[in-house]
Motif scaffolding. Structure first.
Motif, mmCIF file in Angstrom:
data_model
loop_
_atom_site.group_PDB
_atom_site.id
_atom_site.type_symbol
_atom_site.label_atom_id
_atom_site.label_comp_id
_atom_site.label_asym_id
_atom_site.label_seq_id
_atom_site.Cartn_x
_atom_site.Cartn_y
_atom_site.Cartn_z
ATOM 1 N N ASP A 310 2.738 14.665 -1.455
ATOM 2 C CA ASP A 310 3.519 14.391 -2.658
ATOM 3 C C ASP A 310 3.624 12.888 -2.848
ATOM 4 O O ASP A 310 3.728 12.141 -1.865
ATOM 5 C CB ASP A 310 4.932 14.968 -2.547
ATOM 6 N N SER A 311 3.607 12.474 -4.103
ATOM 7 C CA SER A 311 3.676 11.043 -4.380
ATOM 8 C C SER A 311 4.622 10.794 -5.544
ATOM 9 O O SER A 311 4.616 11.542 -6.540
ATOM 10 C CB SER A 311 2.279 10.501 -4.705
ATOM 11 N N TYR A 905 5.817 -10.282 -8.621
ATOM 12 C CA TYR A 905 5.069 -9.160 -9.191
ATOM 13 C C TYR A 905 3.860 -8.782 -8.329
ATOM 14 O O TYR A 905 3.017 -8.023 -8.758
ATOM 15 C CB TYR A 905 4.642 -9.491 -10.629
ATOM 16 N N TYR A 906 3.817 -9.309 -7.112
ATOM 17 C CA TYR A 906 2.801 -8.848 -6.172
ATOM 18 C C TYR A 906 3.160 -7.440 -5.706
ATOM 19 O O TYR A 906 4.334 -7.078 -5.609
ATOM 20 C CB TYR A 906 2.729 -9.761 -4.941
ATOM 21 N N ILE A 907 2.123 -6.645 -5.386
ATOM 22 C CA ILE A 907 2.344 -5.307 -4.850
ATOM 23 C C ILE A 907 2.158 -5.360 -3.341
ATOM 24 O O ILE A 907 1.128 -5.816 -2.840
ATOM 25 C CB ILE A 907 1.375 -4.284 -5.471
ATOM 26 N N TRP A 908 3.161 -4.867 -2.612
ATOM 27 C CA TRP A 908 3.168 -4.882 -1.156
ATOM 28 C C TRP A 908 3.080 -3.470 -0.599
ATOM 29 O O TRP A 908 3.609 -2.522 -1.188
ATOM 30 C CB TRP A 908 4.451 -5.533 -0.628
ATOM 31 N N SER A 909 2.419 -3.346 0.540
ATOM 32 C CA SER A 909 2.460 -2.114 1.313
ATOM 33 C C SER A 909 3.509 -2.280 2.403
ATOM 34 O O SER A 909 3.489 -3.269 3.143
ATOM 35 C CB SER A 909 1.084 -1.828 1.937
ATOM 36 N N ASP A 910 4.420 -1.349 2.500
ATOM 37 C CA ASP A 910 5.526 -1.461 3.455
ATOM 38 C C ASP A 910 5.036 -1.193 4.875
ATOM 39 O O ASP A 910 3.957 -0.639 5.101
ATOM 40 C CB ASP A 910 6.620 -0.465 3.083
ATOM 41 N N LYS A 911 5.834 -1.579 5.845
ATOM 42 C CA LYS A 911 5.518 -1.327 7.251
ATOM 43 C C LYS A 911 5.356 0.159 7.486
ATOM 44 O O LYS A 911 5.943 1.000 6.777
ATOM 45 C CB LYS A 911 6.609 -1.899 8.143
ATOM 46 N N ASN A 912 4.561 0.513 8.493
ATOM 47 C CA ASN A 912 4.242 1.904 8.756
ATOM 48 C C ASN A 912 4.185 2.134 10.263
ATOM 49 O O ASN A 912 3.519 1.394 10.982
ATOM 50 C CB ASN A 912 2.893 2.258 8.104
ATOM 51 N N PHE A 913 4.900 3.140 10.732
ATOM 52 C CA PHE A 913 4.921 3.450 12.164
ATOM 53 C C PHE A 913 4.709 4.942 12.340
ATOM 54 O O PHE A 913 5.508 5.752 11.871
ATOM 55 C CB PHE A 913 6.241 3.019 12.800
ATOM 56 N N SER A 937 6.559 11.386 13.574
ATOM 57 C CA SER A 937 7.646 10.657 12.920
ATOM 58 C C SER A 937 7.752 10.975 11.434
ATOM 59 O O SER A 937 8.652 10.478 10.759
ATOM 60 C CB SER A 937 7.442 9.147 13.099
ATOM 61 N N ASN A 938 6.815 11.793 10.912
ATOM 62 C CA ASN A 938 6.798 12.158 9.490
ATOM 63 C C ASN A 938 6.867 10.912 8.609
ATOM 64 O O ASN A 938 7.588 10.864 7.613
ATOM 65 C CB ASN A 938 7.951 13.115 9.158
ATOM 66 N N GLU A 939 6.116 9.905 9.000
ATOM 67 C CA GLU A 939 6.115 8.635 8.276
ATOM 68 C C GLU A 939 5.444 8.800 6.914
ATOM 69 O O GLU A 939 4.489 9.561 6.752
ATOM 70 C CB GLU A 939 5.356 7.581 9.100
ATOM 71 N N SER A 940 5.971 8.098 5.919
ATOM 72 C CA SER A 940 5.377 8.099 4.583
ATOM 73 C C SER A 940 4.722 6.747 4.329
ATOM 74 O O SER A 940 4.917 5.795 5.081
ATOM 75 C CB SER A 940 6.446 8.378 3.516
ATOM 76 N N LEU A 941 3.943 6.674 3.266
ATOM 77 C CA LEU A 941 3.311 5.426 2.842
ATOM 78 C C LEU A 941 4.032 4.903 1.615
ATOM 79 O O LEU A 941 4.223 5.632 0.642
ATOM 80 C CB LEU A 941 1.827 5.651 2.525
ATOM 81 N N ARG A 942 4.414 3.617 1.649
ATOM 82 C CA ARG A 942 5.227 3.062 0.583
ATOM 83 C C ARG A 942 4.613 1.760 0.050
ATOM 84 O O ARG A 942 4.227 0.881 0.828
ATOM 85 C CB ARG A 942 6.647 2.769 1.081
ATOM 86 N N LEU A 943 4.552 1.642 -1.272
ATOM 87 C CA LEU A 943 4.163 0.407 -1.947
ATOM 88 C C LEU A 943 5.315 -0.015 -2.853
ATOM 89 O O LEU A 943 5.981 0.830 -3.457
ATOM 90 C CB LEU A 943 2.899 0.615 -2.789
ATOM 91 N N TYR A 944 5.537 -1.316 -2.941
ATOM 92 C CA TYR A 944 6.626 -1.799 -3.784
ATOM 93 C C TYR A 944 6.245 -3.131 -4.414
ATOM 94 O O TYR A 944 5.275 -3.791 -3.999
ATOM 95 C CB TYR A 944 7.928 -1.933 -2.990
ATOM 96 N N GLU A 956 4.418 8.021 -0.789
ATOM 97 C CA GLU A 956 3.667 9.253 -0.555
ATOM 98 C C GLU A 956 4.077 9.869 0.779
ATOM 99 O O GLU A 956 4.142 9.177 1.792
ATOM 100 C CB GLU A 956 2.164 8.966 -0.553
ATOM 101 N N TRP A 957 4.317 11.173 0.744
ATOM 102 C CA TRP A 957 4.662 11.934 1.948
ATOM 103 C C TRP A 957 3.555 12.951 2.221
ATOM 104 O O TRP A 957 3.058 13.596 1.284
ATOM 105 C CB TRP A 957 5.980 12.684 1.756
ATOM 106 N N TYR A 958 3.164 13.094 3.479
ATOM 107 C CA TYR A 958 2.074 14.019 3.776
ATOM 108 C C TYR A 958 2.330 14.867 5.023
ATOM 109 O O TYR A 958 1.456 15.618 5.446
ATOM 110 C CB TYR A 958 0.751 13.271 3.924
#
Length: 971
Positions: A310-311, A905-913, A937-944, A956-958
């Motif tokens: 899901d995104s 206005y840069y797009i960042w990818s958040d930390k991921n563990f 850890s059911n980690e998701s992927l985040r951009l901001y 995004e959750w997978y």
């Protein structure tokens, strides 16, 4: 038109020279040389073994196949010594005769260790754990390598739940991976952009069918079971491809084993998101025939899995007049993927040893990745006050296949030659819909007006998140609500009108033909010279962004057009089940789920009969279609020379240079608007890019002791611009909100880097390592992805274009340890820890012009570069059981740069563990069961966007996945 006539001559000469040496070498007379193959009693060929003659200046290191070539300074009886981490040192006499002395296979056995039992103070003898011996292979290759590298052996890959080539390298010190819907698909070394890391198979960079037109090879097409070793080179040597600023990752496929082997594995599992099953299976067979002269290897793997994701995606009005309104929300998109992925890999190899001096081999591989994923997208479009619902049936197909033929020959006791010819092809394509002559990605778009407007708008009439709103109104995305004013405006299949049909053609095809030859001459036991050449001919065809667009006449105001169809008038099916929709958020979002058209209904909508009956006409943009298709041809001729000098028993120097000459031609079309009113004019366009890269390199290695060394390296490397970035045209995606435009830039320059590395290594007696060091890169002409909003005729377009930046630099350090705690008593001596950490700091200056026309610079980091990376593994290895708990961390990184508007206005990818787990138990010496769990850890992927992680652009959750299976080493 080709621009590579001169290079074809070079290629012809390479082949002629290779053939001459191949046939001439069989009758060559040799001085005294000793050859053989080092194998472990239970572990196959042992690469990196140290072979020496006692009391003589004669040493050699075994190759990846365990083969060695030792030049003896004398005839008669000598004493040979074989040394290998984790194995008993073997010393034995041997009589040297004139010519080639073929010892054949030398088998060494694991060493026995005395471990003190502190409870009883009794000494007990224990054979080193078999799992530790697989790590010994990697350490011996690393220890004896001229380059600064990390190594993974196939056995070690199997200890963790890493099912493709990208996931196999994510545990390596300094390596980061990109995840695509929960699976790693790209890898990069030391946090540099993904295109800066060269992905090689058996020493050759593979063709890439990457849909975006870049050179990054998508690694999820290759199952990890087909890989024998992975070499991650952080500082390359002249005999390696020079287009590797970050480094190179060389995947070495399985070759014929030293003795007969047959192993199979099978597993079944479960995906917590799709709530459905997965399975995989593999087989490896190898043997030797005709007195071990002919080696055969066959391996295959399949991985079939149900998956989902899901995104929650947000776009912002960055084209607005002021900074506050630029952070207002343009649209919110809620999306679900639910489908099937299937990876199939086949690998075969033949090897024939004519004698100890001559060997030829053949390798072939076929890999297929089917990504079947129906996609369901619901947009809340605040700018146009409407809903949009997209349904597409995505069946992406990726193929990689090809073959290579090569040989290794000793032309004399001092002169050795190896050569290879290879031909590989990569394809990315879609075969849908079957009802239309145009094939690609079929997308149906439905729209519904929101007549009553929205609540919780700011005083300026825009929708914000609360922290950006002038009035503090808007909340946070985790508690999102569309805030429609009237319940009559709820999303409804009776009101969603079929407004557009699109076939997006995404086919890409790339083929590489390569010829290479290397000569090595041993001047004396302390000095050797190596020279070589490589020719590569690349052909690429791309149709990325070629859209066939059908619009209904009723939506365009054409008189007497048939009425627009609603979603409810079509044949539909139940929405996909699985975990709760957007279950990672706080609300209930079931109202945004629609029952989609059936697959057959979607395909039928693109049939000529349906289109005609419902008033659809082809309104494809001539500008879009003409400029998104190109063919590319690239010829590269590389030559190198290097010397290996043993200055003393402790000090080794490797120096030389590599020169790569590139000629590239892109044949495409360019669209311009001329006259009043504007008319689109399509013209043929050719982009040529010819350049030369001269790359000096120096490596120094000082052995402080047999267990410790210090390495220094200076290397110059570069990266070629991507084909897609150089294209003269642009492609338009008019199914997203807002529409997007991707433009090429024919003026891009290659990126060059001066690299400095200082590293140290200490090898523990019990098969472990302590390593660390610092590195620095001085980089020029960085290519970055610039993004901006362009308003054309009242419609916003999100525009992306590659551009060059000026000089930048990167500095960092890394440290790692793998330590078995076998000094502890009893049960506890089976534990061990593995930890590696990399810190990277890069500086890039992005030019920007203010309202007064004054230029200044924004400072940021390299795209895709994370400041912090680490892996942490706690493991237990007993005689029958192995357990591993692994954590993988990648810090935040900037993904796209907005040169016009700046860092906010840069797009960042958040930390991921992510946390993974694996365990295995040996039922017998040949049969084991295993369990593998991913993303516990059911980690998701985040951009901001900008400086606030709550200003999300995508989350995004997978979910998690796991499997249980069995491995059987039949023989």
């Amino acid at each position: 038109m080709k621009n590579s006539a001169g290079f074809l001559k070079h290629k012809s000469r390479i082949i002629q020279v290779s053939a001459f040496f191949l046939f001439a070498s069989f009758g060559t007379i040799h001085a005294q040389t000793v050859k053989g193959t080092i194998v472990g009693k239970t572990n196959g060929a042992l690469p990196g073994a140290n072979i020496s003659i006692v009391d003589a200046d004669a040493k050699a290191v075994s190759s990846l196949d365990g083969d060695f070539h030792l030049l003896s300074p004398k005839l008669g009886e000598v004493t040979l010594k074989i040394e290998y981490i984790g194995y008993e040192t073997q010393v034995f006499p041997y009589i040297i005769k004139e010519g080639t002395n073929d010892i054949g296979y030398i088998t060494i056995v694991p060493e026995e260790k005395l471990i003190s039992n502190k409870l009883t103070d009794i000494q007990e003898v224990m054979v080193s754990r078999p799992n530790a011996l697989t790590q010994a292979k990697a350490y011996e290759i690393k220890k004896n390598s001229n380059a600064i590298m990390e190594v993974i052996a196939a056995d070690a890959i199997g200890k963790l739940p890493d099912r493709n080539a990208a996931e196999a390298v994510q545990r390596v010190q300094g390596v980061a991976v990109a995840r695509y819907h929960g699976e790693a698909d790209q890898a990069t070394v030391r946090g540099t952009p993904f295109a800066w890391t060269s992905a090689l198979f058996n020493g050759n960079r593979l063709p890439s069918a990457n849909v975006l037109g870049n050179r990054s090879f998508v690694l999820d097409v290759v199952p990890s079971e087909l890989i024998q070793f992975v070499q991650v080179s952080k500082a390359i040597t002249p005999d390696m491809d020079g287009d590797a600023i970050g480094g190179s990752i060389n995947f070495i496929t399985r070759t014929a084993p030293a003795k007969k082997t047959l192993s199979v594995s099978g597993a079944g599992g479960y995906n917590t998101f799709s709530q459905d099953g997965t399975y995989n299976a593999s087989i490896v067979y190898g043997d030797r025939f005709f007195k071990k002269k002919l080696g055969v290897l066959l391996s295959g793997a399949i991985w079939d899995r149900q998956w989902g994701a899901d995104s929650f995606d947000v776009t912002y009005n960055t084209s607005a007049a002021n900074d506050i309104q630029r952070k207002s929300i343009n649209s919110v998109m809620m999306k679900r993927y639910m489908g099937t992925r299937r990876t199939i890999g086949l690998n075969g190899g033949l090897e024939y040893k004519f004698n100890a001096d001559n060997k030829i081999y053949f390798r072939g591989m076929f890999n297929k990745f089917d990504d079947i994923r129906p996609v369901y997208e619901t947009y809340v479009d605040y700018t146009n006050k409407r809903y949009q619902y997209n349904f597409r049936y995505s069946h992406y197909q990726t193929e990689l296949y090809g073959m290579e033929l090569g040989g290794e020959h000793s032309l004399s006791s001092k002169l050795n030659l190896d050569w290879m010819l290879s031909d590989y092809q990569a394809k990315y394509f879609l075969d849908t819909p079957p009802t239309n002559s145009t094939k690609g990605l079929p997308i149906a778009t439905f729209r519904q007006k929101i007549t009553g407007g929205f609540n919780n708008l700011s005083s300026d009439g825009n929708r914000y998140w609360g922290f950006d709103s002038p009035d503090g109104i808007g909340g946070e995305y985790m508690d999102y609500s569309s805030d429609i004013t009237s319940q009559n405006d709820r999303l409804s299949a009776d009101k969603l009108l079929l407004s557009q049909l699109v076939i997006a053609k995404l086919d890409n095809n790339e083929r590489d033909k390569i010829a290479r030859v290397n000569l090595k001459y041993d001047v004396n036991p302390n000095i050797s010279i190596k020279v070589g050449a490589k020719y590569r001919d690349k052909d690429r065809t791309s149709t990325y962004g070629y859209n066939t667009v059908y619009l209904p006449g009723a939506s365009l105001g054409i008189p007497n057009s048939p009425a627009l169809l609603t979603l409810s008038q079509l044949a539909t099916t139940d929405a996909p089940s699985g975990t709760a929709f957007l279950g990672g958020m706080n609300g209930n979002y079931d109202s945004y789920i629609m029952n989609p058209p059936t697959k057959d209904q979607l395909f039928q909508m693109f049939s000529p009969e349906f289109l005609q009956q419902n008033g659809f006409r082809d309104f494809s943009s001539a500008e879009t279609n003409a400029t998104s298709v190109y063919t590319g041809e690239e010829s590269v001729f590389a030559a190198y020379a290097m010397a290996e000098i043993k200055a003393s028993d402790k000090f080794k120097i490797v120096g030389g240079f590599r020169n790569e000459s590139t000629r590239m031609t892109l044949n495409g079309s360019k669209a311009t608007r001329e006259g009043t009113p504007a008319i689109t004019v399509i013209s043929e366009s050719i982009v040529e890019s010819n350049y030369n890269a001269f790359l000096p390199m120096l490596h120094l290695r000082y052995n402080i002791s047999p267990k410790a060394n210090i390495r220094f390296a200076y290397t110059k490397s570069f990266i070629r611009p991507n084909f897609g970035d150089l294209s003269p045209g642009s492609s338009i995606d008019n199914t997203s909100t807002p529409f997007t435009i991707t433009r090429g830039n024919p003026d891009l320059k290659p990126t060059f880097s001066h690299n400095f590395d200082l590293m140290g290594e200490y090898y523990f007696n019990n098969i472990g390592i302590l390593s660390g060091g610092v590195f620095y890169k001085k980089i020029s002409d960085i290519v970055f992805s610039d993004t901006s909003i362009l308003n054309i005729g009242g419609t916003n377009y999100n525009v992306t274009q590659a551009k060059n930046l000026q000089d930048s630099n990167l500095i960092g350090f890394e440290a790692g340890i793998n330590k078995r705690l076998d000094f502890l008593p009893g049960f506890w001596n089976g534990f061990g820890v593995e930890f590696n950490y990399t810190f990277i700091d890069s500086k890039v200056e992005v030019p920007r012009t203010d309202a007064n026309g004054i230029q200044y610079f924004d400072k940021t980091s390299l795209p895709n570069q994370s400041k912090n990376l680490f892996n942490a593994i706690l493991y237990y290895e007993g005689n029958k059981i192995m357990v591993r708990l692994a954590g993988n961390y990648r810090g935040k990184s900037v993904e796209t740069i907005n040169q016009k508007l700046g860092p906010q206005y840069y797009i960042w990818s958040d930390k991921n563990f992510t946390v993974d787990f694996s365990a295995s138990y040996d039922i017998t010496k040949k049969l084991k069961i295993f369990v593998e769990l991913n993303n516990l850890s059911n980690e998701s992927l985040r951009l901001y966007m900008g400086d606030n992680k709550k200003r999300v652009t995508s989350n995004e959750w997978y979910g998690s996945r796991g499997q249980m299976g069995v491995r059987w080493q039949i023989f």
